[in-house]
Write a protein that holds these residues in place. Structure first.
Motif, short mmCIF file in Angstrom:
data_model
loop_
_atom_site.label_atom_id
_atom_site.label_comp_id
_atom_site.label_asym_id
_atom_site.label_seq_id
_atom_site.Cartn_x
_atom_site.Cartn_y
_atom_site.Cartn_z
N ILE A 281 0.87 -1.18 0.00
CA ILE A 281 0.00 0.00 0.00
C ILE A 281 0.90 1.23 0.00
N THR A 282 0.86 1.98 -1.11
CA THR A 282 1.84 3.05 -1.30
C THR A 282 1.25 4.15 -2.18
N GLU A 283 2.08 5.07 -2.62
CA GLU A 283 1.65 6.17 -3.47
C GLU A 283 1.07 5.62 -4.78
N ALA A 284 0.03 6.27 -5.27
CA ALA A 284 -0.57 5.87 -6.54
C ALA A 284 0.43 6.01 -7.67
N SER A 285 0.45 5.01 -8.56
CA SER A 285 1.41 5.01 -9.67
C SER A 285 0.77 4.48 -10.95
N SER A 286 -0.52 4.74 -11.12
CA SER A 286 -1.26 4.37 -12.33
C SER A 286 -1.42 2.86 -12.51
N VAL A 287 -1.59 2.15 -11.38
CA VAL A 287 -1.88 0.72 -11.42
C VAL A 287 -3.38 0.53 -11.59
N THR A 288 -3.77 -0.42 -12.43
CA THR A 288 -5.19 -0.66 -12.71
C THR A 288 -5.69 -1.89 -11.96
N VAL A 289 -6.90 -1.79 -11.43
CA VAL A 289 -7.52 -2.92 -10.75
C VAL A 289 -7.90 -3.98 -11.77
N GLY A 290 -7.40 -5.19 -11.57
CA GLY A 290 -7.72 -6.29 -12.47
C GLY A 290 -8.79 -7.20 -11.89
#
Length: 373
Positions: free
Chosen positions: A218-227
């Motif tokens: 759990i960290t800074e947002a980095s454009s990861v998409t929920v799959g």
């Protein structure tokens, strides 16, 4: 204007008024301590930390802002702010405020013995410039940091109201993320929605961290998409009306997998054990052991992430810190963020947490109907 008249000048009922009442009472406590120390006053200094906030209600904003308080043993306090345009914002706290280039600007001539509060449990804000300035003016000082952190652990009734207000904002913010993880949504979209909800509810600042998928940090947002079949872990830290709040939850997929249910079940069970163990006078190590035992029963102790929590107040962390490496005991009056997280790479991953208040009969949820409770 006396301290009592300053407080009376505010219309009762608003949360800022509560911050004024809370900080006025703490200044009285500090003055009593200064008399015992036989010093002429206290200089309090902070850059975005909470020493000044605790004693005034004013929280310095902006990356480079700072604030200072001069509190004489007898006489009106003076609040200094680095940015002149901040003077207007500080008026709500009822203190004589002036722009400063240095915290030493607030200390009157002729003062040679003071208490100095510039730091907290983890941050030392006694800068070389500040210490050199005191030495150049032949001002001797007593460090007040240890006294302040011990005093801050036991919350007053106004401080409990401020923390409850901040916790309710945290609950609203987490609920803004939704009930379940949404396939195709990006982490920054979730964080933006959460942070917007917190600010709309009154938070001065808010940061939402996100972790997506099995074993994710759990960290800074980095454009990861929920799959598909991925959970979303959330951690929210916010400041509101002089109080700091730290809350956590996990959004499961619309159709939770057995691994998701195991993870959430384990962290909720461990958190319940911690809350049950949080009783005045009990050793912190015994409390931590109670949480560890539950995770061990679920086969997840080796995948425990972080500690089990820490005290909350104007900032974080405050006493107590739920760590093995401590000789402290639990004190009545403390407010503690109790959080449990597990992170097995490719497996069980969840985090749940929120504040409890320590009463004489044990710990109780600060917001019993919150998402983490």
């Amino acid at each position: 204007m006396t301290e009592d008249l300053m407080t009376a000048a505010f219309t009762p009922g608003t949360i800022d008024d509560t911050a004024v009442v809370a900080s006025t009472a703490r200044r009285t406590q500090l003055r009593e301590h200064l008399l015992r120390l036989d010093v002429q006053g206290a200089l309090v200094y902070s850059r975005r930390r909470s020493a000044v906030t605790w004693l005034t209600g004013y929280a310095p904003g902006f990356i480079s802002n700072s604030a200072a308080l001069w509190l004489p043993v007898d006489g009106p306090p003076a609040l200094g702010v680095e940015f002149p345009f901040e003077v207007e914002r500080t008026r709500r706290y009822g203190l004589n405020t002036l722009p400063m280039s240095s915290p030493l600007d607030l200390v009157p001539d002729g003062i040679d013995r003071i208490g100095l509060l510039a730091g907290d449990l983890v941050i030392d804000e006694r800068t070389p410039a500040l210490l050199d300035g005191l030495a150049s003016r032949l001002i001797r000082h007593v460090d007040l940091a240890a006294w302040a952190m011990e005093t801050r652990e036991r919350k007053t009734e106004p401080e409990l109201r401020l923390l409850t207000h901040a916790a309710r904002i945290g609950d609203l913010a987490l609920r803004a993320a939704g009930d379940t993880a949404v396939v195709g949504e990006r982490d920054y979209e979730i964080a933006a929605r959460v942070e917007a909800a917190a600010r709309a509810a009154g938070a001065l600042r808010c940061l939402c961290l996100v972790g997506i998928g099995d074993g994710a940090v759990i960290t800074e947002a980095s454009s990861v998409t929920v799959g598909r079949d991925q959970q979303v872990g959330l951690e929210v830290s916010l400041y509101a009306s002089g109080a700091f709040m730290h809350v956590n939850t996990t959004l499961l997929p619309a159709m939770p997998r057995p691994v998701d249910l195991r993870a959430v079940g384990a962290v909720r069970a461990a958190r319940a054990a911690l809350i049950d163990a949080l009783r005045p006078g009990r050793a912190v190590t015994a409390v931590v052991a109670a949480g560890d035992a539950v995770l061990d029963e679920h086969g997840l102790l080796e995948f425990k992430e972080y500690d089990f929590g820490h005290g909350l107040g104007c900032d974080t962390p405050e006493h107590p810190r739920l760590l093995h490496e401590t000789d402290r005991t639990i004190a009545a009056g403390a407010v503690v963020a109790v959080h449990v997280a597990v992170r097995r790479p490719g497996g069980e991953s969840a985090m749940i947490g929120g504040p409890v208040v320590i009463a004489e009969d044990g710990a109780h949820e600060l917001v019993p109907d919150a998402v983490w409770a």
